[in-house]
Design a protein around this motif. Structure first.
Motif, PDB file in Angstrom:
ATOM      1  N   HIS A   1      -4.714 -18.325  23.763  1.00 41.80           N
ATOM      2  CA  HIS A   1      -5.381 -17.032  23.789  1.00 41.80           C
ATOM      3  C   HIS A   1      -4.708 -16.014  24.689  1.00 41.80           C
ATOM      4  O   HIS A   1      -4.713 -14.829  24.418  1.00 41.80           O
ATOM      5  CB  HIS A   1      -6.831 -17.210  24.240  1.00 41.80           C
ATOM      6  CG  HIS A   1      -7.506 -18.336  23.526  1.00 41.80           C
ATOM      7  ND1 HIS A   1      -7.583 -18.401  22.168  1.00 41.80           N
ATOM      8  CD2 HIS A   1      -8.097 -19.462  23.980  1.00 41.80           C
ATOM      9  CE1 HIS A   1      -8.220 -19.513  21.813  1.00 41.80           C
ATOM     10  NE2 HIS A   1      -8.531 -20.170  22.893  1.00 41.80           N
TER      11      HIS A   1
ATOM     12  N   GLY B   1      -6.509 -21.044  27.683  1.00 41.22           N
ATOM     13  CA  GLY B   1      -7.184 -21.516  26.483  1.00 41.22           C
ATOM     14  C   GLY B   1      -6.216 -22.008  25.431  1.00 41.22           C
ATOM     15  O   GLY B   1      -5.104 -21.497  25.282  1.00 41.22           O
ATOM     16  N   CYS B   2      -6.643 -23.037  24.698  1.00 45.14           N
ATOM     17  CA  CYS B   2      -5.884 -23.563  23.578  1.00 45.14           C
ATOM     18  C   CYS B   2      -6.859 -24.046  22.528  1.00 45.14           C
ATOM     19  O   CYS B   2      -7.738 -24.860  22.819  1.00 45.14           O
ATOM     20  CB  CYS B   2      -4.982 -24.712  24.018  1.00 45.14           C
ATOM     21  SG  CYS B   2      -4.118 -25.530  22.653  1.00 45.14           S
ATOM     22  N   ASN B   3      -6.701 -23.553  21.312  1.00 48.09           N
ATOM     23  CA  ASN B   3      -7.491 -24.025  20.178  1.00 48.09           C
ATOM     24  C   ASN B   3      -6.555 -24.447  19.060  1.00 48.09           C
ATOM     25  O   ASN B   3      -5.460 -23.901  18.916  1.00 48.09           O
ATOM     26  CB  ASN B   3      -8.431 -22.927  19.673  1.00 48.09           C
ATOM     27  CG  ASN B   3      -9.604 -22.736  20.582  1.00 48.09           C
ATOM     28  OD1 ASN B   3      -9.555 -21.936  21.504  1.00 48.09           O
ATOM     29  ND2 ASN B   3     -10.669 -23.482  20.340  1.00 48.09           N
ATOM     30  N   TYR B   4      -6.992 -25.396  18.273  1.00 46.33           N
ATOM     31  CA  TYR B   4      -6.177 -25.872  17.169  1.00 46.33           C
ATOM     32  C   TYR B   4      -7.033 -25.945  15.929  1.00 46.33           C
ATOM     33  O   TYR B   4      -8.265 -25.987  16.009  1.00 46.33           O
ATOM     34  CB  TYR B   4      -5.550 -27.226  17.497  1.00 46.33           C
ATOM     35  CG  TYR B   4      -6.575 -28.307  17.732  1.00 46.33           C
ATOM     36  CD1 TYR B   4      -7.137 -28.496  18.991  1.00 46.33           C
ATOM     37  CD2 TYR B   4      -7.005 -29.122  16.690  1.00 46.33           C
ATOM     38  CE1 TYR B   4      -8.096 -29.466  19.199  1.00 46.33           C
ATOM     39  CE2 TYR B   4      -7.964 -30.088  16.885  1.00 46.33           C
ATOM     40  CZ  TYR B   4      -8.502 -30.258  18.156  1.00 46.33           C
ATOM     41  OH  TYR B   4      -9.466 -31.214  18.356  1.00 46.33           O
ATOM     42  N   SER B   5      -6.364 -25.982  14.784  1.00 47.15           N
ATOM     43  CA  SER B   5      -7.115 -25.982  13.536  1.00 47.15           C
ATOM     44  C   SER B   5      -6.839 -27.211  12.684  1.00 47.15           C
ATOM     45  O   SER B   5      -7.091 -27.198  11.473  1.00 47.15           O
ATOM     46  CB  SER B   5      -6.784 -24.719  12.728  1.00 47.15           C
ATOM     47  OG  SER B   5      -5.408 -24.693  12.421  1.00 47.15           O
TER      48      SER B   5
ATOM     49  N   LYS C   1     -15.283 -27.962  19.592  1.00 44.40           N
ATOM     50  CA  LYS C   1     -14.720 -26.611  19.661  1.00 44.40           C
ATOM     51  C   LYS C   1     -13.236 -26.587  19.324  1.00 44.40           C
ATOM     52  O   LYS C   1     -12.618 -25.528  19.390  1.00 44.40           O
ATOM     53  CB  LYS C   1     -14.930 -26.036  21.069  1.00 44.40           C
ATOM     54  CG  LYS C   1     -16.378 -25.817  21.445  1.00 44.40           C
ATOM     55  CD  LYS C   1     -16.489 -25.125  22.803  1.00 44.40           C
ATOM     56  CE  LYS C   1     -17.951 -24.850  23.146  1.00 44.40           C
ATOM     57  NZ  LYS C   1     -18.088 -24.164  24.454  1.00 44.40           N
ATOM     58  N   PHE C   2     -12.678 -27.734  18.976  1.00 40.78           N
ATOM     59  CA  PHE C   2     -11.241 -27.834  18.676  1.00 40.78           C
ATOM     60  C   PHE C   2     -10.435 -27.197  19.821  1.00 40.78           C
ATOM     61  O   PHE C   2      -9.498 -26.432  19.589  1.00 40.78           O
ATOM     62  CB  PHE C   2     -10.904 -27.143  17.343  1.00 40.78           C
ATOM     63  CG  PHE C   2     -11.560 -27.788  16.170  1.00 40.78           C
ATOM     64  CD1 PHE C   2     -12.837 -27.408  15.767  1.00 40.78           C
ATOM     65  CD2 PHE C   2     -10.909 -28.779  15.445  1.00 40.78           C
ATOM     66  CE1 PHE C   2     -13.467 -28.016  14.677  1.00 40.78           C
ATOM     67  CE2 PHE C   2     -11.526 -29.385  14.350  1.00 40.78           C
ATOM     68  CZ  PHE C   2     -12.798 -29.004  13.974  1.00 40.78           C
ATOM     69  N   SER C   3     -10.823 -27.507  21.038  1.00 41.42           N
ATOM     70  CA  SER C   3     -10.167 -26.862  22.168  1.00 41.42           C
ATOM     71  C   SER C   3      -9.611 -27.877  23.156  1.00 41.42           C
ATOM     72  O   SER C   3     -10.080 -29.020  23.237  1.00 41.42           O
ATOM     73  CB  SER C   3     -11.136 -25.927  22.890  1.00 41.42           C
ATOM     74  OG  SER C   3     -12.132 -26.667  23.578  1.00 41.42           O
TER      75      SER C   3
ATOM     76  N   ASN D   1      -8.401 -26.835  26.812  1.00 40.75           N
ATOM     77  CA  ASN D   1      -8.075 -25.831  27.809  1.00 40.75           C
ATOM     78  C   ASN D   1      -7.505 -26.452  29.071  1.00 40.75           C
ATOM     79  O   ASN D   1      -7.968 -27.499  29.538  1.00 40.75           O
ATOM     80  CB  ASN D   1      -9.317 -25.012  28.155  1.00 40.75           C
ATOM     81  CG  ASN D   1      -9.773 -24.150  26.996  1.00 40.75           C
ATOM     82  OD1 ASN D   1      -9.101 -24.050  25.964  1.00 40.75           O
ATOM     83  ND2 ASN D   1     -10.938 -23.547  27.149  1.00 40.75           N
TER      84      ASN D   1
END
Lengths: 112, 117
Positions: A7, A22-26, A71-73, A75
């Motif tokens: 982010h 922050g880090c999110n993945y799909s 949350k697919f996160s 962090n």
């Protein structure tokens, strides 16, 4: 499309401030999660990793990360940064396939 | 152990020239990878290899070729260099690639900074 999102592209903090990147993945299914760090002029080094078990993982130099599956996160956190933490930080995901998929990176500058 | 060694560290190419970036590892790793790193874009996979004689394309293979004749070496060849290939190239290796295995942690080389003018 499958992706890894970081982010914050640039973060500037004063020494002793707290850090959260922050880090999110799909990706669906089982994933392995990593944070790599690249200090100025150096190659990428592993900061920490998550494979399974306790979702709160601790890495080198006081860093930790929390895997929140819902949350697919993943962090990255550090309670008190130092000037020597100035670096670029990459979140990476290993899903199916052979290679790691990296986020675009977050450049952290810690000022004295 | 030297780990992953890349040469050259820096190089300037003219448009249309060809060159090979060398990568060697001494950890007996089966898997090897080439990534390119561009500012603000993170790392993108160019090619990878799961063992000697076996290579496959990654996300951005156009303009590149690889070979893997030995376990140790994984050279990356640029044919007909273009300005878009100006980048920092990282070679990496891992013992395994399966999930939930400590052996799939990548070890990176120091990088090769390539400029195409």
């Amino acid at each position: 499309a499958q992706s890894v999102s970081q982010h914050n592209h640039h973060v500037i903090l004063s020494e002793a401030a707290s850090l959260e990147l922050g880090c999110n993945y799909s990706y669906g299914g089982t994933v392995n999660l990593f944070w790599y760090v690249q200090y100025p002029g150096q190659h990428l080094q592993l900061l920490l990793k998550y494979f399974s078990g306790d979702p709160l993982v601790k890495g080198i130099k006081g860093f930790e990360a929390e895997f929140i599956k819902s949350k697919f996160s993943f962090n990255l956190r550090k309670p008190s940064v130092q000037w020597s933490d100035t670096a670029e930080y990459f979140c990476a995901v290993k899903a199916s396939g052979y290679a790691l998929n990296f986020g675009k990176g977050t450049s952290l500058l810690v000022t004295p | 152990n030297a780990g992953v060694t890349q040469t050259p560290k820096f190089h300037i190419l003219k448009i249309g020239q060809s060159m090979t970036l060398q990568c060697t590892q001494d950890m007996n790793h089966n898997y090897m990878y080439w990534y390119r790193q561009d500012p603000g874009m993170g790392l993108k996979l160019i090619y990878y290899s799961v063992g000697a004689g076996i290579t496959d394309k990654g996300e951005v293979p156009n303009g590149y070729n690889v070979s893997r004749s030995t376990t140790e070496d994984f050279p990356l060849r640029l044919e007909l260099a273009a300005p878009s290939q100006t980048s920092v190239y990282f070679c990496a290796s891992s013992y395994a690639a399966g999930q939930s295995s400590g052996a799939n942690v990548l070890t990176f080389g120091a990088g090769s900074r390539l400029t195409v003018l």
